[in-house]
Design an enzyme around this catalytic site. Sequence first.
Site, PDB file in Angstrom:
ATOM      1  N   VAL A 219       2.035   2.195  -6.462  1.00  0.00           N
ATOM      2  CA  VAL A 219       1.936   1.361  -7.671  1.00  0.00           C
ATOM      3  C   VAL A 219       1.922   2.174  -8.966  1.00  0.00           C
ATOM      4  CG1 VAL A 219       0.846  -0.663  -6.592  1.00  0.00           C
ATOM      5  CG2 VAL A 219      -0.584   1.231  -7.414  1.00  0.00           C
TER       6      VAL A 219
ATOM      7  N   VAL B  75     -19.492  -0.234  -2.656  1.00  0.00           N
ATOM      8  CA  VAL B  75     -18.864  -0.972  -1.552  1.00  0.00           C
ATOM      9  C   VAL B  75     -18.602  -0.015  -0.384  1.00  0.00           C
ATOM     10  CG1 VAL B  75     -17.058  -2.596  -0.930  1.00  0.00           C
ATOM     11  CG2 VAL B  75     -17.683  -2.318  -3.339  1.00  0.00           C
TER      12      VAL B  75
ATOM     13  N   ASP C  19       0.863  -1.187   0.000  1.00  0.00           N
ATOM     14  CA  ASP C  19       0.000   0.000   0.000  1.00  0.00           C
ATOM     15  C   ASP C  19       0.895   1.230   0.000  1.00  0.00           C
ATOM     16  OD1 ASP C  19      -3.239   0.359   0.851  1.00  0.00           O
ATOM     17  OD2 ASP C  19      -1.986   2.153   1.055  1.00  0.00           O
TER      18      ASP C  19
ATOM     19  N   TYR D  20     -12.548   8.503 -13.997  1.00  0.00           N
ATOM     20  CA  TYR D  20     -12.490   7.266 -13.207  1.00  0.00           C
ATOM     21  C   TYR D  20     -13.098   6.122 -14.018  1.00  0.00           C
ATOM     22  CZ  TYR D  20     -13.577   3.852  -9.538  1.00  0.00           C
ATOM     23  OH  TYR D  20     -13.680   2.701  -8.798  1.00  0.00           O
TER      24      TYR D  20
HETATM   25  N1  LIG Z   1     -15.623   1.277  -2.916  1.00  0.00           N
HETATM   26  C1  LIG Z   1     -16.300   1.036  -4.033  1.00  0.00           C
HETATM   27  O1  LIG Z   1     -17.535   1.214  -4.080  1.00  0.00           O
HETATM   28  C2  LIG Z   1     -15.617   0.514  -5.266  1.00  0.00           C
HETATM   29  C3  LIG Z   1     -16.428   0.157  -6.347  1.00  0.00           C
HETATM   30  C4  LIG Z   1     -15.820  -0.317  -7.505  1.00  0.00           C
HETATM   31  C5  LIG Z   1     -14.458  -0.448  -7.571  1.00  0.00           C
HETATM   32  N2  LIG Z   1     -13.691  -0.099  -6.504  1.00  0.00           N
HETATM   33  C6  LIG Z   1     -12.238  -0.249  -6.656  1.00  0.00           C
HETATM   34  O2  LIG Z   1     -11.754  -1.129  -5.657  1.00  0.00           O
HETATM   35  C7  LIG Z   1     -10.408  -0.766  -5.310  1.00  0.00           C
HETATM   36  C8  LIG Z   1     -10.315  -0.567  -3.808  1.00  0.00           C
HETATM   37  O3  LIG Z   1     -11.238   0.432  -3.433  1.00  0.00           O
HETATM   38  P1  LIG Z   1     -11.642   0.730  -1.915  1.00  0.00           P
HETATM   39  O4  LIG Z   1     -13.072   1.078  -1.939  1.00  0.00           O
HETATM   40  O5  LIG Z   1     -11.143  -0.336  -1.029  1.00  0.00           O
HETATM   41  O6  LIG Z   1     -10.819   2.083  -1.705  1.00  0.00           O
HETATM   42  P2  LIG Z   1     -10.098   2.695  -0.428  1.00  0.00           P
HETATM   43  O7  LIG Z   1      -9.837   4.111  -0.772  1.00  0.00           O
HETATM   44  O8  LIG Z   1     -10.837   2.382   0.810  1.00  0.00           O
HETATM   45  O9  LIG Z   1      -8.708   1.892  -0.377  1.00  0.00           O
HETATM   46  C9  LIG Z   1      -7.767   2.036  -1.408  1.00  0.00           C
HETATM   47  C10 LIG Z   1      -6.392   1.643  -0.889  1.00  0.00           C
HETATM   48  O10 LIG Z   1      -5.465   1.834  -1.968  1.00  0.00           O
HETATM   49  C11 LIG Z   1      -4.345   2.534  -1.491  1.00  0.00           C
HETATM   50  N3  LIG Z   1      -3.723   3.296  -2.568  1.00  0.00           N
HETATM   51  C12 LIG Z   1      -4.151   4.439  -3.151  1.00  0.00           C
HETATM   52  N4  LIG Z   1      -3.272   4.867  -4.061  1.00  0.00           N
HETATM   53  C13 LIG Z   1      -2.259   3.972  -4.067  1.00  0.00           C
HETATM   54  C14 LIG Z   1      -1.042   3.880  -4.791  1.00  0.00           C
HETATM   55  N5  LIG Z   1      -0.682   4.818  -5.671  1.00  0.00           N
HETATM   56  N6  LIG Z   1      -0.231   2.840  -4.556  1.00  0.00           N
HETATM   57  C15 LIG Z   1      -0.564   1.895  -3.630  1.00  0.00           C
HETATM   58  N7  LIG Z   1      -1.687   1.943  -2.898  1.00  0.00           N
HETATM   59  C16 LIG Z   1      -2.531   2.975  -3.120  1.00  0.00           C
HETATM   60  C17 LIG Z   1      -4.891   3.434  -0.388  1.00  0.00           C
HETATM   61  O11 LIG Z   1      -3.862   3.874   0.511  1.00  0.00           O
HETATM   62  C18 LIG Z   1      -5.922   2.536   0.265  1.00  0.00           C
HETATM   63  O12 LIG Z   1      -5.363   1.748   1.294  1.00  0.00           O
HETATM   64  C19 LIG Z   1     -10.082   0.478  -6.134  1.00  0.00           C
HETATM   65  O13 LIG Z   1      -9.392   0.109  -7.308  1.00  0.00           O
HETATM   66  C20 LIG Z   1     -11.454   1.021  -6.478  1.00  0.00           C
HETATM   67  O14 LIG Z   1     -11.425   1.822  -7.638  1.00  0.00           O
HETATM   68  C21 LIG Z   1     -14.237   0.377  -5.343  1.00  0.00           C
END
Ligand SMILES: NC(=O)c1ccc[n+]([C@@H]2O[C@H](COP(=O)([O-])OP(=O)(O)OC[C@H]3O[C@@H](n4cnc5c(N)ncnc54)[C@H](O)[C@@H]3O)[C@@H](O)[C@H]2O)c1
Length: 258
Positions: free
Chosen positions: A63, A187, A36, A154
């Site tokens: 990343v 989510v 992370d 996005y």
């Molecule tokens: N929450 C939703 O409703 C939802 C829906 C569809 C897709 N997603 C996708 O699921 C994935 C996770 O989402 P989430 O809801 O858990 O988000 P979140 O923001 O709760 O967690 C994201 C995590 O990624 C880390 N992160 C951010 N930028 C980073 C980088 N450059 N390098 C490494 N780590 C990094 C953050 O520190 C965090 O711990 C994402 O790709 C998001 O687009 C989420």
Amino acid sequence: MKIENRVAIVTGAGRGIGKACALRLAQDGADVLAADIDQVTAQQTANEIRALGRRSLGMGVDVSKQAETREMAARAQAEFGRIDILVNNAGIMHIKSWLDLNDEDLDRLYAVNFKSVIYSTQAVARYLTEQCSGRIVNMASMAAKTPRPLYIHYAASKAAVVNVTRALALYFAPYGVTCNSVCPGTVDTKMWEYIDEETGKIEGRQKGDTLRQRIPLIPLGRVETPADVADVVAFLSSDDSRYMTGQSLVVDGGVYME
Ligand SMILES: NC(=O)c1ccc[n+]([C@@H]2O[C@H](COP(=O)([O-])OP(=O)(O)OC[C@H]3O[C@@H](n4cnc5c(N)ncnc54)[C@H](O)[C@@H]3O)[C@@H](O)[C@H]2O)c1
């Protein structure tokens, strides 16, 4: 699920969906490198995995930086002796009218959501193709299929993830490595807290109302949990999904039907 003694890398594993995936893969028997950008939360996830009796490493990795993804893969290989599963989960959301988007907004979003998938996958490619097995799971989004004006960049970045998943599936198929993506819906994570707050500000709703108004639109009648996503990621990481590749699985409670 059959992943005992496999080694997984999960990006964005410090919280939310990524953390749920890392813990679920560990419960299924994998050792996990939890990466992370926030090293502290990555370490916390690794501590929780070790408490489950699996080996784990927490690592601070951005990343969107190619060199850091290479270090991540090298560290997993050095520490655990192999790499079997890559979950490209890290991602960011950005709510802003498309009329106001600028270079910085677009570059950041694409770097974290799209370039990262290429970089991290490049970093593990040699290990997977040499051992002729492996699983790659990319976190896309329902937004890839149902884009909205408040997050067109996005949505486009996630459509790119769906598309690159197909191309990578073809690249890796001769090596017995599969590559699929998952498209979650709404989510309950920090990301959705941000979406709720920012869209509420723009569209004149109270905090919490954007999320509440979504629930009646979800056929299964509730907000999605990180575990709902992690369970599907575990399936795509296991031998049970051996004859699936290049797919994007929508896991959204029935909102979008293909
Ligand atoms: N929450 C939703 O409703 C939802 C829906 C569809 C897709 N997603 C996708 O699921 C994935 C996770 O989402 P989430 O809801 O858990 O988000 P979140 O923001 O709760 O967690 C994201 C995590 O990624 C880390 N992160 C951010 N930028 C980073 C980088 N450059 N390098 C490494 N780590 C990094 C953050 O520190 C965090 O711990 C994402 O790709 C998001 O687009 C989420």
